[in-house]
Write an enzyme that holds these catalytic residues in place. Structure first.
Site, PDB file in Angstrom:
ATOM      1  NE  ARG A 175      -4.537  -1.386  -0.202  1.00  6.36           N
ATOM      2  CZ  ARG A 175      -4.686  -2.499  -1.141  1.00  6.36           C
ATOM      3  NH1 ARG A 175      -3.522  -2.666  -1.516  1.00  6.36           N
ATOM      4  NH2 ARG A 175      -5.341  -3.226  -0.801  1.00  6.36           N
ATOM      5  CG  ASP A 212       1.725  -2.962  -8.091  1.00  4.85           C
ATOM      6  OD1 ASP A 212       1.563  -2.205  -9.748  1.00  4.85           O
ATOM      7  OD2 ASP A 212       1.209  -3.498  -7.934  1.00  4.85           O
ATOM      8  CD  GLU A 216      -2.334   2.854  -5.167  1.00  2.12           C
ATOM      9  OE1 GLU A 216      -0.619   3.133  -5.218  1.00  2.12           O
ATOM     10  OE2 GLU A 216      -3.617   2.100  -4.487  1.00  2.12           O
ATOM     11  CG  HIS A 264      -3.183  -0.927  -6.855  1.00  2.00           C
ATOM     12  ND1 HIS A 264      -3.115  -0.287  -5.664  1.00  2.00           N
ATOM     13  CD2 HIS A 264      -3.292  -2.770  -6.587  1.00  2.00           C
ATOM     14  CE1 HIS A 264      -3.371  -1.241  -4.876  1.00  2.00           C
ATOM     15  NE2 HIS A 264      -3.584  -2.452  -4.733  1.00  2.00           N
TER      16      HIS A 264
HETATM   17  P1  NAI Z   1      -1.357 -11.010   5.007  1.00  2.00           P
HETATM   18  O1  NAI Z   1      -2.324 -10.711   5.472  1.00  2.00           O
HETATM   19  O2  NAI Z   1      -1.497 -12.804   4.639  1.00  2.00           O
HETATM   20  O3  NAI Z   1       0.263 -11.040   5.168  1.00  2.00           O
HETATM   21  C1  NAI Z   1      -0.142 -10.305   6.525  1.00  2.00           C
HETATM   22  C2  NAI Z   1       1.319  -9.837   6.525  1.00  2.00           C
HETATM   23  O4  NAI Z   1       1.769  -8.597   7.532  1.00  2.00           O
HETATM   24  C3  NAI Z   1       0.896 -10.860   8.201  1.00  2.00           C
HETATM   25  O5  NAI Z   1       2.022 -11.626   8.514  1.00  2.00           O
HETATM   26  C4  NAI Z   1       1.242  -9.589   9.506  1.00  2.00           C
HETATM   27  O6  NAI Z   1       2.074 -10.229  10.506  1.00  2.00           O
HETATM   28  C5  NAI Z   1       1.858  -8.483   9.435  1.00  2.00           C
HETATM   29  N1  NAI Z   1       2.293  -7.381   9.628  1.00  2.00           N
HETATM   30  C6  NAI Z   1       0.816  -7.065  10.774  1.00  2.00           C
HETATM   31  N2  NAI Z   1       1.967  -5.341  10.754  1.00  2.00           N
HETATM   32  C7  NAI Z   1       2.699  -5.659  10.922  1.00  2.00           C
HETATM   33  C8  NAI Z   1       4.147  -4.662  10.940  1.00  2.00           C
HETATM   34  N3  NAI Z   1       3.629  -3.692  11.619  1.00  2.00           N
HETATM   35  N4  NAI Z   1       5.503  -4.713  10.337  1.00  2.00           N
HETATM   36  C9  NAI Z   1       5.449  -5.886   9.694  1.00  2.00           C
HETATM   37  N5  NAI Z   1       4.364  -7.037   9.541  1.00  2.00           N
HETATM   38  C10 NAI Z   1       3.307  -6.920   9.783  1.00  2.00           C
HETATM   39  O7  NAI Z   1      -1.365  -9.977   3.706  1.00  2.00           O
HETATM   40  P2  NAI Z   1      -1.638 -10.737   2.073  1.00  2.00           P
HETATM   41  O8  NAI Z   1      -1.832 -10.940   1.338  1.00  2.00           O
HETATM   42  O9  NAI Z   1      -0.004 -11.281   1.647  1.00  2.00           O
HETATM   43  O10 NAI Z   1      -1.551  -8.737   1.694  1.00  2.00           O
HETATM   44  C11 NAI Z   1      -0.353  -8.108   2.046  1.00  2.00           C
HETATM   45  C12 NAI Z   1      -0.509  -6.726   1.639  1.00  2.00           C
HETATM   46  O11 NAI Z   1      -0.505  -6.583   0.503  1.00  2.00           O
HETATM   47  C13 NAI Z   1      -2.086  -6.138   1.462  1.00  2.00           C
HETATM   48  O12 NAI Z   1      -2.654  -5.637   3.017  1.00  2.00           O
HETATM   49  C14 NAI Z   1      -2.440  -5.384   0.612  1.00  2.00           C
HETATM   50  O13 NAI Z   1      -2.501  -3.802   0.603  1.00  2.00           O
HETATM   51  C15 NAI Z   1      -1.352  -5.566  -0.090  1.00  2.00           C
HETATM   52  N6  NAI Z   1      -1.624  -6.181  -1.719  1.00  2.00           N
HETATM   53  C16 NAI Z   1      -1.625  -5.530  -3.256  1.00  2.00           C
HETATM   54  C17 NAI Z   1      -1.850  -6.427  -4.158  1.00  2.00           C
HETATM   55  C18 NAI Z   1      -2.115  -5.547  -5.760  1.00  2.00           C
HETATM   56  O14 NAI Z   1      -2.185  -5.280  -6.031  1.00  2.00           O
HETATM   57  N7  NAI Z   1      -0.253  -4.547  -5.978  1.00  2.00           N
HETATM   58  C19 NAI Z   1      -2.483  -7.372  -3.774  1.00  2.00           C
HETATM   59  C20 NAI Z   1      -3.061  -8.003  -2.342  1.00  2.00           C
HETATM   60  C21 NAI Z   1      -2.643  -7.252  -1.751  1.00  2.00           C
END
Ligand code: NAI
Length: 329
Positions: free
Chosen positions: A234, A258, A263, A295
Site C-alpha cells: 500500500r 506498484d 494513486e 497497482h
Molecule cells: P496477509 O494478511 O497474509 O499478510 C500480512 C502480514 O503482515 C502478516 O503476516 C502480518 O503479521 C504482517 N504484519 C502486520 N503488521 C505488521 C507490521 N507492523 N510489521 C511487519 N509485518 C506486519 O496479507 P497478504 O495477502 O500477504 O497481503 C499483504 C498486503 O498486500 C495487503 O495488505 C495489501 O495491502 C497488499 N496487496 C496488494 C496487491 C496489489 O495489487 N499490489 C494485491 C493484494 C494485496
C-alpha cells in the site's frame, strides 16, 4: 440478490460473468463510477455493492449505503484500509474481503519490479528501440548471494521469500507474527537489522496506523547504500516526500512501486492528456532509478478468476447469513 458493481472494467465483467452462471439467483449491474459519497446513493434497490482498492468506503459512504438499504459490501481485494470497518459494524453492514486470492501474482510482480529497476529494463527497452545499443546507465548487481529483506511474511510476503530463495539469496524477514512455514530458510530479525542488512527490501505488510509511513527518512538512513526498495503493498507505507529525499541522497540503486500515495484518482484511469499539477508521482518518475506501475499486482488471469470465485462465494455466504474468515465487519 442484486449487486451493484462499482468501478467496473471490461476485465471485471469478463472474469465475473462466467462465474455468475453458478448463481442464477444473483443479478449484477456493472457501472464505471467509483464508489464514494457522491455515487453511493446509486445503490438504492441493491442488497450489496462490490468495491475495490480505489473506492472510498469511509463513514460517509457507508451511511448513505445504509440509508439506501445496502446490507453488504463485497470488497474484491485483500486490503481493506479504505473501509471504515468500525462504522460498518456500527451500522450493521457486513464487509467481506478476498484474502489471498493469488499471493504469487503480487509476489511475482514484486520480483519483476526489483529486476526491472536493478537492470534498468525500462531504459534498455527504449534504448534499443531508438537504435541505441550502448550500455550507459544499465549496470546492475547480481541478486545471487545477496540479502533479501521481506517486511510482512503473510501470504504474499511468504511467496516473495520463496522467490528470493529461488534466486539464491539469503532471506531475512520482519513480521510481528513470524510465519512458521518459512522457518527452514527465513531468518527473522528486527526491523532495524533488516534495514541495515538487506540489499533488496520488499514490503508486504498491510497499511495500518502502526505501519503508516514506516519507510521514512529515518528508516531510509538505516538502509544500506545501493539498496533496492519495492512496494507492492500500500502506498502510504512509504512517506513519498521522504523517499524522494532518500533518492536524492543516493541511497537507492532502484525503487519499484506498484502502489504509491497519490494513486487514488490515478489508478486505472488514462490521464495521459492531462497536465499534472503538483504531482509527487511526476517528481518520482523524473529519477532514472524509479519505476512505477499502476497497482497491477492482482492483474493475472489466475488472480482475477480467484477474485470472482471468492467474491461470489462471499455473496452467497452473506445471503445465507453465514459469517466466515473473510468477514472484516
Ligand atoms: P496477509 O494478511 O497474509 O499478510 C500480512 C502480514 O503482515 C502478516 O503476516 C502480518 O503479521 C504482517 N504484519 C502486520 N503488521 C505488521 C507490521 N507492523 N510489521 C511487519 N509485518 C506486519 O496479507 P497478504 O495477502 O500477504 O497481503 C499483504 C498486503 O498486500 C495487503 O495488505 C495489501 O495491502 C497488499 N496487496 C496488494 C496487491 C496489489 O495489487 N499490489 C494485491 C493484494 C494485496
Amino acid at each position: 440478490m442484486k449487486i451493484l458493481f462499482y468501478a467496473a472494467k471490461v476485465y471485471d465483467q469478463k472474469s465475473f460473468e462466467p462465474e455468475l452462471k453458478k448463481y442464477p439467483e444473483v443479478e449484477i449491474d456493472f457501472i464505471e463510477h467509483e464508489l464514494e459519497p457522491r455515487t453511493a446513493a446509486l445503490a438504492e434497490g441493491y442488497e450489496a455493492v462490490c468495491a475495490f482498492v480505489s473506492s472510498d468506503v469511509g463513514a460517509e459512504t457507508l451511511q448513505i449505503l445504509k440509508d439506501k438499504g445496502v446490507k453488504c459490501v463485497l470488497m474484491r481485494c485483500a486490503g481493506y484500509n479504505n473501509v471504515d470497518t468500525e462504522k460498518a459494524k456500527e451500522l450493521g453492514i457486513t464487509v467481506k474481503i478476498v484474502p489471498g486470492y493469488s499471493p504469487e501474482a503480487v509476489a511475482e510482480l514484486a520480483m519483476g519490479l526489483a529486476m526491472a529497476v536493478n537492470r534498468r529494463l525500462y531504459k534498455a527497452y527504449n534504448k534499443v528501440r531508438e537504435n541505441d545499443y550502448s550500455l550507459k546507465g544499465l549496470r546492475g548487481v547480481n541478486f545471487y548471494q545477496k540479502t533479501a529483506g521481506i517486511v510482512g511474511t503473510g501470504k504474499i510476503g511468504a511467496a516473495m521469500c520463496r522467490i528470493c530463495r529461488g534466486f539464491g539469496m539469503r532471506v531475512i524477514a520482519y513480521d510481528v507474527y513470524p510465519n512458521e512455514s518459512l522457518k527452514d530458510f527465513v531468518e527473522y530479525v528486527d526491523l532495524d537489522t533488516l534495514l541495515a542488512q538487506s540489499d533488496l527490501i520488499s514490503l508486504h505488510c498491510p497499511l495500518m496506523d502502526s505501519t503508516y509511513h514506516m519507510i521514512n527518512i529515518e528508516t531510509i538512513r538505516k538502509m544500506k547504500d545501493g539498496v533496492i526498495l519495492v512496494n507492492t503493498s500500500r502506498g502510504a507505507l512509504v512517506d513519498t516526500d521522504e523517499l524522494i529525499e532518500g533518492i536524492r541522497l543516493n541511497k537507492f540503486l532502484g525503487v519499484g512501486l506498484d502502489v504509491y500515495e497519490e494513486e487514488t484518482g490515478n489508478v486505472y484511469e488514462d490521464r495521459s492528456d492531462e497536465i499534472m499539477m503538483h504531482s509527487v508521482t511526476a517528481r518520482l518518475l523524473s529519477f532514472p532509478n524509479v519505476m512505477i506501475t499502476s497497482h497491477q499486482g492482482f492483474y493475472t488471469v489466475e488472480a482475477l478468476q480467484a477474485i470472482a470465485e471468492t467474491t461470489l462465494q462471499n455473496m452467497a455466504d452473506a445471503m445465507a447469513g453465514e459469517r466466515t474468515r473473510n468477514d472484516v465487519a
